[in-house]
Write a protein that holds these residues in place. Structure first.
Motif, short mmCIF file in Angstrom:
data_model
loop_
_atom_site.label_atom_id
_atom_site.label_comp_id
_atom_site.label_asym_id
_atom_site.label_seq_id
_atom_site.Cartn_x
_atom_site.Cartn_y
_atom_site.Cartn_z
N GLY A 32 0.81 -1.21 0.00
CA GLY A 32 0.00 0.00 0.00
C GLY A 32 0.84 1.26 0.00
O GLY A 32 1.72 1.43 0.83
N ILE A 33 0.55 2.11 -0.95
CA ILE A 33 1.21 3.41 -1.04
C ILE A 33 0.19 4.39 -1.58
O ILE A 33 -0.70 4.03 -2.34
CB ILE A 33 2.46 3.34 -1.93
N ILE A 50 -3.23 3.05 -3.36
CA ILE A 50 -3.31 1.80 -4.09
C ILE A 50 -2.60 0.71 -3.28
O ILE A 50 -1.46 0.90 -2.83
CB ILE A 50 -2.71 1.92 -5.52
N SER A 51 -3.30 -0.39 -3.08
CA SER A 51 -2.73 -1.54 -2.37
C SER A 51 -2.99 -2.78 -3.21
O SER A 51 -4.13 -3.25 -3.29
CB SER A 51 -3.37 -1.69 -0.98
N ILE A 52 -1.94 -3.25 -3.84
CA ILE A 52 -2.08 -4.42 -4.70
C ILE A 52 -2.47 -5.63 -3.86
O ILE A 52 -3.38 -6.39 -4.22
CB ILE A 52 -0.75 -4.71 -5.45
N ARG A 97 3.49 5.58 3.06
CA ARG A 97 3.29 4.14 3.17
C ARG A 97 2.03 3.88 3.97
O ARG A 97 1.87 4.43 5.08
CB ARG A 97 4.49 3.49 3.86
N VAL A 98 1.16 3.04 3.42
CA VAL A 98 -0.07 2.71 4.13
C VAL A 98 0.25 1.86 5.35
O VAL A 98 1.04 0.92 5.28
CB VAL A 98 -1.04 1.97 3.20
N GLN A 99 -0.34 2.21 6.47
CA GLN A 99 -0.15 1.43 7.68
C GLN A 99 -0.77 0.06 7.51
O GLN A 99 -1.90 -0.07 7.02
CB GLN A 99 -0.81 2.15 8.86
N ARG A 105 -6.57 3.67 5.03
CA ARG A 105 -7.10 4.73 5.89
C ARG A 105 -6.03 5.49 6.66
O ARG A 105 -6.24 6.63 7.06
CB ARG A 105 -8.12 4.15 6.87
N LYS A 106 -4.86 4.86 6.85
CA LYS A 106 -3.81 5.51 7.64
C LYS A 106 -2.45 5.32 6.99
O LYS A 106 -2.23 4.35 6.28
CB LYS A 106 -3.79 4.92 9.06
N TYR A 107 -1.56 6.25 7.30
CA TYR A 107 -0.19 6.18 6.81
C TYR A 107 0.76 6.20 8.00
O TYR A 107 0.51 6.91 8.99
CB TYR A 107 0.11 7.37 5.88
N ASP A 108 1.85 5.44 7.91
CA ASP A 108 2.78 5.44 9.04
C ASP A 108 4.14 6.02 8.70
O ASP A 108 4.94 6.25 9.61
CB ASP A 108 2.92 4.04 9.63
#
Length: 120
Positions: A32-33, A50-52, A97-99, A105-108
């Motif tokens: 996820g990015i 987008i999260s493959i 970067r997606v958490q 919904r969140k990025y870390d």
């Protein structure tokens, strides 16, 4: 080490278009990015993701039909093409970067951001 290199921000007139690019490293982009933005005095808000591995391509209502997110094949790069930009789209846009487990919904972790200004 997680790193991001963002580019493509700038100034456009209302109705214009911009393409943001982000080259990331240090993690699997398939997890996820995406992009989020923050304007002065406003809450952070997701723009696209987008999260493959999770099978997700996400756009909030305010960006639907105005943005396209894509991964560049064979590269750790994600592009965000935005069109019909409005003054309320003015903000600093961050690639992140997606958490894990957040389903976009969140990025870390995120980069330094790139300014997008929409004005006449």
């Amino acid at each position: 080490q997680v790193q991001f290199v963002e580019s493509g921000g700038g100034s456009v007139h209302p109705g214009g278009s911009l393409k943001l690019s982000c080259t990331a490293s240090g993690f699997d982009l398939d997890d996820g990015i995406g992009w989020f933005r923050q304007a002065p005095g406003k809450e952070r808000e997701g723009v696209s993701c987008i999260s493959i591995n999770d099978g997700i391509i996400y756009y909030p209502d305010f960006m639907k039909n105005r943005a396209t997110i894509s991964r560049v094949n064979g590269r750790n790069t994600v592009n965000l093409e935005m069109r019909n930009l409005k003054p309320e789209d003015t903000a600093v846009y961050y690639c992140g970067r997606v958490q894990s487990g957040s389903y976009c919904r969140k990025y870390d972790r995120w980069g330094q951001g790139t300014q997008v200004t929409v004005s006449s």
